[in-house]
Write a protein that holds these residues in place. Structure first.
Motif, PDB file in Angstrom:
ATOM      1  N   UNK A   1       0.829  -1.214   0.000  1.00  0.00           N
ATOM      2  CA  UNK A   1       0.000   0.000   0.000  1.00  0.00           C
ATOM      3  C   UNK A   1       0.864   1.266   0.000  1.00  0.00           C
ATOM      4  N   UNK A   2       2.085   1.131   0.485  1.00  0.00           N
ATOM      5  CA  UNK A   2       3.001   2.273   0.469  1.00  0.00           C
ATOM      6  C   UNK A   2       3.219   2.797  -0.953  1.00  0.00           C
ATOM      7  N   UNK A   3       3.045   1.913  -1.931  1.00  0.00           N
ATOM      8  CA  UNK A   3       3.224   2.351  -3.318  1.00  0.00           C
ATOM      9  C   UNK A   3       2.255   3.469  -3.705  1.00  0.00           C
ATOM     10  N   UNK A   4       1.103   3.514  -3.041  1.00  0.00           N
ATOM     11  CA  UNK A   4       0.111   4.551  -3.343  1.00  0.00           C
ATOM     12  C   UNK A   4       0.613   5.939  -2.985  1.00  0.00           C
ATOM     13  N   UNK A   5       1.741   6.002  -2.273  1.00  0.00           N
ATOM     14  CA  UNK A   5       2.332   7.287  -1.917  1.00  0.00           C
ATOM     15  C   UNK A   5       3.293   7.802  -2.997  1.00  0.00           C
ATOM     16  N   UNK A   6       3.303   7.168  -4.150  1.00  0.00           N
ATOM     17  CA  UNK A   6       4.126   7.663  -5.253  1.00  0.00           C
ATOM     18  C   UNK A   6       3.834   9.147  -5.482  1.00  0.00           C
ATOM     19  N   UNK A   7       4.871   9.963  -5.465  1.00  0.00           N
ATOM     20  CA  UNK A   7       4.715  11.400  -5.671  1.00  0.00           C
ATOM     21  C   UNK A   7       4.351  12.172  -4.423  1.00  0.00           C
ATOM     22  N   UNK A   8       3.995  11.468  -3.346  1.00  0.00           N
ATOM     23  CA  UNK A   8       3.491  12.152  -2.159  1.00  0.00           C
ATOM     24  C   UNK A   8       4.586  12.542  -1.167  1.00  0.00           C
ATOM     25  N   UNK A   9       5.749  11.906  -1.236  1.00  0.00           N
ATOM     26  CA  UNK A   9       6.808  12.240  -0.288  1.00  0.00           C
ATOM     27  C   UNK A   9       7.213  13.700  -0.459  1.00  0.00           C
ATOM     28  N   UNK A  10       7.528  14.099  -1.677  1.00  0.00           N
ATOM     29  CA  UNK A  10       7.807  15.508  -1.942  1.00  0.00           C
ATOM     30  C   UNK A  10       6.518  16.314  -1.986  1.00  0.00           C
ATOM     31  N   UNK A  11       5.453  15.737  -2.525  1.00  0.00           N
ATOM     32  CA  UNK A  11       4.187  16.453  -2.639  1.00  0.00           C
ATOM     33  C   UNK A  11       3.686  16.955  -1.297  1.00  0.00           C
ATOM     34  N   UNK A  12       3.683  16.095  -0.289  1.00  0.00           N
ATOM     35  CA  UNK A  12       3.236  16.510   1.050  1.00  0.00           C
ATOM     36  C   UNK A  12       4.168  17.575   1.633  1.00  0.00           C
ATOM     37  N   UNK A  13       5.469  17.437   1.371  1.00  0.00           N
ATOM     38  CA  UNK A  13       6.426  18.431   1.870  1.00  0.00           C
ATOM     39  C   UNK A  13       6.170  19.798   1.236  1.00  0.00           C
ATOM     40  N   UNK A  14       5.869  19.804  -0.048  1.00  0.00           N
ATOM     41  CA  UNK A  14       5.558  21.061  -0.741  1.00  0.00           C
ATOM     42  C   UNK A  14       4.305  21.699  -0.156  1.00  0.00           C
ATOM     43  N   UNK A  15       3.271  20.876   0.072  1.00  0.00           N
ATOM     44  CA  UNK A  15       2.033  21.405   0.658  1.00  0.00           C
ATOM     45  C   UNK A  15       2.292  22.057   2.012  1.00  0.00           C
ATOM     46  N   UNK A  16       3.021  21.364   2.866  1.00  0.00           N
ATOM     47  CA  UNK A  16       3.271  21.871   4.212  1.00  0.00           C
ATOM     48  C   UNK A  16       4.165  23.105   4.181  1.00  0.00           C
ATOM     49  N   UNK A  17       5.204  23.063   3.363  1.00  0.00           N
ATOM     50  CA  UNK A  17       6.176  24.151   3.339  1.00  0.00           C
ATOM     51  C   UNK A  17       5.626  25.416   2.701  1.00  0.00           C
ATOM     52  N   UNK A  18       4.777  25.264   1.704  1.00  0.00           N
ATOM     53  CA  UNK A  18       4.218  26.441   1.026  1.00  0.00           C
ATOM     54  C   UNK A  18       2.994  26.988   1.748  1.00  0.00           C
ATOM     55  N   UNK A  19       2.505  26.235   2.745  1.00  0.00           N
ATOM     56  CA  UNK A  19       1.310  26.652   3.488  1.00  0.00           C
ATOM     57  C   UNK A  19       0.093  25.969   2.909  1.00  0.00           C
ATOM     58  N   UNK A  20      -0.600  25.172   3.739  1.00  0.00           N
ATOM     59  CA  UNK A  20      -1.737  24.396   3.248  1.00  0.00           C
ATOM     60  C   UNK A  20      -2.750  25.306   2.565  1.00  0.00           C
ATOM     61  N   UNK A  21      -3.102  24.938   1.341  1.00  0.00           N
ATOM     62  CA  UNK A  21      -4.067  25.712   0.578  1.00  0.00           C
ATOM     63  C   UNK A  21      -3.440  26.556  -0.509  1.00  0.00           C
ATOM     64  N   UNK A  22      -2.124  26.779  -0.449  1.00  0.00           N
ATOM     65  CA  UNK A  22      -1.458  27.562  -1.500  1.00  0.00           C
ATOM     66  C   UNK A  22      -1.499  26.828  -2.834  1.00  0.00           C
ATOM     67  N   UNK A  23      -1.260  25.533  -2.776  1.00  0.00           N
ATOM     68  CA  UNK A  23      -1.419  24.651  -3.931  1.00  0.00           C
ATOM     69  C   UNK A  23      -2.454  23.604  -3.571  1.00  0.00           C
ATOM     70  N   UNK A  24      -3.133  23.072  -4.572  1.00  0.00           N
ATOM     71  CA  UNK A  24      -4.002  21.936  -4.296  1.00  0.00           C
ATOM     72  C   UNK A  24      -3.132  20.702  -4.055  1.00  0.00           C
ATOM     73  N   UNK A  25      -3.740  19.701  -3.422  1.00  0.00           N
ATOM     74  CA  UNK A  25      -3.010  18.453  -3.160  1.00  0.00           C
ATOM     75  C   UNK A  25      -2.481  17.856  -4.466  1.00  0.00           C
TER      76      UNK A  25
END
Length: 358
Positions: A235-259
């Protein structure tokens, strides 16, 4: 109406997709619930809340509306919704309906999972992105230190997907949802990947094309989840793209970019790292060019500091002891997990920002 079934650890639930389902929610629900609480947000409520309420006849229906946006996936809003459950008198025989996109589904699902140690809930998705988040049973809220760090696995009893609601989506939400469909294609269906990136995204996608893409995406996710519901393995495979994606969301401020916009950048980075570490031959430029043509904000990465992003990635749920576990691709349809040390990940991210994405 199209449907498929998903086997959770303790029950089987249906995903039903069709036009106008919101007008029949009351009769489509399997099971008897004397009391229903519909949880939705301030953007969805004016569009569809009354339709759902009117679909019930004798059932007591209450509603709770919270401010739309990723910022609402927080502890204070979670507490407010629990208070709404208590003040409306919900008991263990009551039902929560999550009406909305991924934020609504995650937040309302977490409320249902923890209220009185768990009551039933159904997902009524209103976004393309929610084809992914509404199935599989992950429910969560965010912490200021990272996305979805507080949550649990708690599957819905049903998913009722009215695709008519997708016609009111702004284009950036269509774009956001399709990033997850692209991800599913990368993981297990190269033909789906190729089909999606061969088409321009528009606000009037043909219904048969959209339903086909949604069903394929859900089928891929459900097949993985049925084998590994609690994310101990594949199931961890479903996180493809999410390791950096989640970091971008958090670092840029939630809501600045869509998920999905953040995940799209994460998918490109995963392909880049796959080439560097595995020698994978992947359609990086084809994906990059398609994302650019659809207006994904690929330049958002340029304003973020690599060290801060890596620090966020180290806090990812898949990481341990300062080592980042990242989902990569050996080729389309063949995902793999790899451990990456902080320095090599930082070096690759800097090069990706400065050379590849500039």
């Amino acid at each position: 109406m199209k449907q498929l079934s998903i086997q959770a650890s303790n029950h089987l639930y249906k995903v039903q997709i069709g036009s106008g389902l919101r007008h029949s929610i009351g009769s489509l629900i399997e099971g008897s619930y004397p009391h229903v609480l519909i949880i939705t947000d301030s953007e969805v409520a004016p569009l569809y809340l009354e339709d759902i309420k009117q679909s019930f006849s004798s059932t007591k229906v209450d509603t709770a509306i919270f401010p739309a946006g990723e910022q609402s996936k927080c502890m204070s809003q979670y507490e407010e919704l629990l208070t709404a459950c208590i003040e409306n008198g919900l008991d263990r025989n009551s039902l929560v309906i999550a009406l909305g996109g991924g934020v609504v589904g995650d937040l309302a699902g977490f409320v249902a999972a923890t209220y009185m140690r768990g009551i039933d809930y159904i997902q009524v998705p209103t976004t393309i992105l929610a084809h992914d988040s509404s199935v599989g049973g992950k429910v969560a809220i965010n912490h200021t230190q990272g996305k979805n760090l507080i949550g649990c696995f708690y599957s819905p009893t049903q998913v009722l997907y009215d695709i008519e609601t997708l016609r009111t989506l702004p284009f950036h939400e269509i774009r956001s949802g399709y990033a997850e469909i692209v991800k599913h294609g990368c993981l297990d269906n190269p033909e789906l990947f190729k089909d999606v990136i061969s088409r321009p995204l528009t606000s009037d996608i043909k219904e048969e094309v959209l339903v086909d893409h949604l069903l394929q995406g859900i089928a891929i996710k459900s097949a993985i989840v049925e084998q590994d519901e609690k994310e101990k393995g594949i199931r961890k495979y479903l996180n493809l793209g999410h390791t950096l994606g989640h970091a971008i969301e958090a670092e840029s401020g939630y809501g600045s970019l869509t998920h999905g916009e953040a995940v799209a950048i994460g998918l490109l980075f995963a392909m880049y790292v796959s080439k560097e570490k595995l020698g994978a031959n992947l359609p990086f430029m084809e994906l990059y060019n398609w994302l650019e043509r659809q207006g994904y904000p690929l330049d958002a990465l340029q304003s973020l500091h690599s060290n801060r992003l890596v620090a966020r990635m180290k806090k990812d749920k898949k990481s341990s002891a300062g080592i980042v576990n990242m989902v990569l691709l050996q080729q389309l349809g063949e995902p793999a997990m790899m451990e990456l040390q902080e320095q090599e990940l930082t070096d690759m991210l800097i090069h990706f920002q400065e050379e590849v994405m500039s």
